[in-house]
Enzyme design. Structure first.
Site, PDB file in Angstrom:
ATOM      1  N   ASP A 102       0.944  -0.902   0.191  1.00  0.00           N
ATOM      2  CA  ASP A 102       0.171  -0.607   0.274  1.00  0.00           C
ATOM      3  C   ASP A 102       1.202   1.118   0.081  1.00  0.00           C
ATOM      4  OD1 ASP A 102      -2.510   1.353   0.410  1.00  0.00           O
ATOM      5  OD2 ASP A 102      -1.777   1.689   2.273  1.00  0.00           O
ATOM      6  N   LYS A 103       0.161   2.360  -0.562  1.00  0.00           N
ATOM      7  CA  LYS A 103       1.474   3.236  -0.829  1.00  0.00           C
ATOM      8  C   LYS A 103       1.497   4.385   0.648  1.00  0.00           C
ATOM      9  CE  LYS A 103       0.277   7.470  -2.643  1.00  0.00           C
ATOM     10  NZ  LYS A 103       0.558   8.233  -1.712  1.00  0.00           N
ATOM     11  N   ASP A 118      -6.760  -2.208   3.700  1.00  0.00           N
ATOM     12  CA  ASP A 118      -6.335  -3.121   3.235  1.00  0.00           C
ATOM     13  C   ASP A 118      -6.246  -4.295   3.903  1.00  0.00           C
ATOM     14  OD1 ASP A 118      -4.628  -1.092   1.818  1.00  0.00           O
ATOM     15  OD2 ASP A 118      -3.458  -0.644   3.560  1.00  0.00           O
ATOM     16  N   THR A 159      -2.964   1.553  -4.510  1.00  0.00           N
ATOM     17  CA  THR A 159      -3.613   2.389  -3.752  1.00  0.00           C
ATOM     18  C   THR A 159      -4.798   3.269  -4.107  1.00  0.00           C
ATOM     19  OG1 THR A 159      -3.006   5.190  -3.281  1.00  0.00           O
ATOM     20  CG2 THR A 159      -2.039   4.245  -5.299  1.00  0.00           C
TER      21      THR A 159
END
Length: 695
Positions: free
Chosen positions: A378-379, A581, A530
């Protein structure tokens, strides 16, 4: 201060305090078969271990065999001869019950494993020992061996449970994102505090600044920014005005608004994420433990060997030997060492990893990390800091430090993330510290104030539109470049004229490139997922050298990406920190949560990084490989002992006078356990800190 949504919107760091959540205690055994006998709490194994350990020490001390070995005499107390039998019976009934029940369950399921093998050995030892005690047979007294076996197995299961740990469930953590009560607005404008279970579609609720939205709805009065990062992954607060939808669980970051409820309960977006997490968790494959496979094989070998031993000695017309040899085979085949081979390694590795900032919640996840082919990051909050910084400043007819000083003065009273970023930039540049007056927050546009005799305003494109201004040619090239890479752009207007502009971006962690380079060196693909815009995602990917990018995705999209990679034959690790997430973390072969993230992400993952350093993923991989090697070594030794001992116990070498006595077999069994334990201790020498350093 409230900046507009869009180019000027900011990442909304969580400015509200998290409530402390009550922890639901749950302990689970990770045996492949999940039989009822396996599901006891760690506390139960711990308590039974200490009781049986105390009894075992007494039994061993009063054992005639042990006294003969070491040449001492136990105290001559009344009934001393019965102490091993009585103590052994208590140990069998109190400590061994869980193994007998588990063995029966495995037998009913026709899936022999560790529990059935242990229960067979302790039952045979118990029966043979009592028959010897009553004079029905001779020289098959296994009281101290029985007690030691039960105690060691309880220790192994306790260590296994403790390594897994007790934690809240992901679904409970998701539910806790919703407030318990809501402020419902009546037809006459009166406000009543009600439970969210009393809300219905069509109700109007008041959401104050800093409060969570109790249900999905749309704005009917007011406007403001909402922190939706825990739900959508969007790194900026989202500005919502009348008619726009707001999701349950998000946090009002600005002014109070009134919402009309559109969906409650199971119909909310949050409930949809809950269902995704539940589906992903229920569909996660449960790899059969190496030790269980070895135990199943050993069970077949032991029982068939005992049967063959009985038949052969009966054919030789030696019924006494038939009983003695077959019982000895079944007793010494019980896996003292095998029972500790996995739990000891897991316990040591989890303890060592915890000191290195790696919390292993699920050892199956740790085992699977070594096979990973692709890592999905994940960003926001993982590869980036989740905190905006000023990366560029452009000015017109004014020194950069003067522009920073004016902007700092206007933003000084602001708690907005973009305002804080400008203040940090001005302080770092040692800009002059000016004071402001007549502060005015313009919802969705920016802020203004009087500074040093000048009217100064800071805001995004909406501010320029309201003032009838357009970016001058001197700034256009810089602004276009910033926007192409997804930066947020704020303008500063002094006395009605544009004096400059700021580019603000979510800061990429210094450690992220090292983590990506390290994974590439291991031949592992790196993918970024993302909820942010494509421009922002592409910029971060280009900076870090990431292989593939999935941007502007919804929570279910992340889950689908994991599923598609798995369908392509890849073993996938997911690294993230947000609620969005959670489904992907649960679906992935290995879910790794950043410890600074949400409770939901942590509960959905099998491994948690206490720090926010993405290089910790490399340390996890090194730990996984080292742990797996130790498991294989211990299993090889534990099963190898049985391959050697069972034929001797059966009497294969009896024709040449070499027979493995029960007492000697028990001693070899103990030696095997000691070797396995010492080998597991070597794992403490593993250096995990260097694994997180630059490759």
């Amino acid at each position: 201060m409230i900046h507009e949504h869009g180019a000027s919107a900011a990442h909304g760091h969580d400015e509200h305090a998290h409530d402390e959540h009550a922890r639901d205690e749950r302990a689970h055994d990770e045996h492949a078969h999940d039989t009822p006998g396996h599901g006891d709490h760690a506390a139960m194994f711990r308590d039974r271990f200490w009781v049986t350990l105390a009894l075992t020490l007494v039994i061993v001390w009063f054992s005639e065999t042990v006294q003969g070995w070491f040449g001492y005499g136990a105290p001559d107390v009344p009934g001393a001869d019965w102490i091993p039998a009585i103590g052994g019976t208590v140990v069998f009934v109190y400590g061994g019950r869980v193994f007998v029940e588990g063995g029966l369950s495995e037998a009913r399921q026709r899936k022999p494993g560790m529990m059935l093998l242990i229960s067979l050995a302790i039952t045979v030892a118990f029966v043979a020992s009592w028959l010897t005690e009553l004079g029905a047979i001779e020289d098959l007294d296994f009281w101290w061996e029985l007690a030691a076996l039960v105690t060691v197995m309880l220790l192994g299961h306790w260590q296994e449970m403790r390594a897994i740990g007790q934690a809240r469930g992901a679904l409970a953590a998701l539910a806790e994102l919703l407030p318990d009560v809501a402020e419902r607005v009546g037809p006459g404008g009166e406000i009543a505090t009600v439970s969210i279970s009393e809300l219905a579609a069509g109700d109007v609720v008041l959401v104050r600044p800093g409060a969570r939205v109790p249900a999905d709805g749309h704005v009917i009065e007011g406007a403001g920014e909402f922190d939706e990062s825990m739900l959508t992954g969007e790194s900026r607060p989202v500005f919502h005005e009348i008619g726009e939808r707001v999701v349950a669980g998000s946090v009002a970051a600005g002014s109070a608004v009134r919402l009309q409820v559109d969906a409650v309960g199971d119909d909310t977006a949050l409930a949809g994420i809950q269902r995704l997490v539940a589906e992903a968790q229920s569909s996660t494959s449960r790899t059969q433990r190496l030790a269980d496979r070895a135990a199943a094989w050993l069970f077949a070998v032991a029982t068939s060997s005992a049967l063959v031993t009985t038949i052969v000695w009966l054919l030789l017309d030696q019924p006494a030997n038939a009983v003695a040899r077959s019982v000895t085979v079944l007793v010494i085949a019980c896996p003292h060492a095998l029972g500790l081979a996995i739990p000891l390694v897991v316990s040591i590795s989890t303890g060592k990893s915890a000191r290195a900032g790696i919390l292993v919640k699920d050892r199956l996840t740790l085992e699977r990390v070594r096979t990973v082919d692709a890592v999905l990051f994940d960003k926001t909050g993982t590869l980036t800091a989740g905190e905006h910084v000023v990366t560029d400043v452009a000015t017109i007819g004014m020194a950069t430090n003067r522009v920073l000083a004016l902007a700092r003065a206007v933003e000084l009273d602001s708690e907005h993330p973009l305002g804080r970023a400008i203040i940090r930039k001005a302080d770092a540049a040692d800009a002059e510290r000016l004071t402001a007056s007549d502060f005015d927050a313009m919802t969705g546009r920016g802020v203004s104030a009087r500074v040093d005799g000048q009217v100064v305003a800071v805001g995004g494109p909406a501010l320029l539109r309201e003032l009838g201004l357009a970016a001058p040619a001197e700034l256009t090239a810089s602004i276009d470049q910033w926007e192409r890479r997804g930066a947020a752009v704020l303008n500063i207007v002094v006395d009605g004229e544009i004096a400059g502009a700021f580019a603000l971006e979510d800061r990429i962690r210094d450690e992220s490139r090292q983590a990506v380079d390290g994974l590439h060196a291991l031949g592992i693909q790196v993918v970024m997922i993302t909820g942010d815009s494509q421009a922002v995602a592409d910029h971060v990917a280009a900076e870090l050298g990431i292989d593939r990018v999935h941007a502007e995705v919804l929570p279910e999209d992340k889950d689908d990406v994991v599923r598609s990679l798995q369908a392509a034959g890849l073993s996938v690790a997911m690294v993230g920190d947000g609620v969005n997430d959670a489904p992907a973390l649960a679906r992935a072969d290995a879910g790794i949560a950043i410890g600074a993230g949400t409770d939901v992400a942590i509960e959905s993952a099998g491994i948690v990084l206490a720090s926010d350093d993405p290089r910790g993923v490399l340390a996890v991989m090194r730990l996984s490989r080292a742990t797996y090697r130790k498991m294989l070594q211990n299993l090889a030794w534990a099963t190898g002992y049985n391959v050697f001992a069972i034929p001797l116990a059966a009497g294969v070498l009896a024709p040449i006078g070499l027979v493995l006595a029960p007492a000697l077999g028990a001693a070899l069994m103990s030696l095997s356990t000691i070797i396995v334990a010492l080998n597991a201790q070597l794992l403490r020498r593993l250096d995990l800190t260097s694994a997180a350093a630059p490759a």
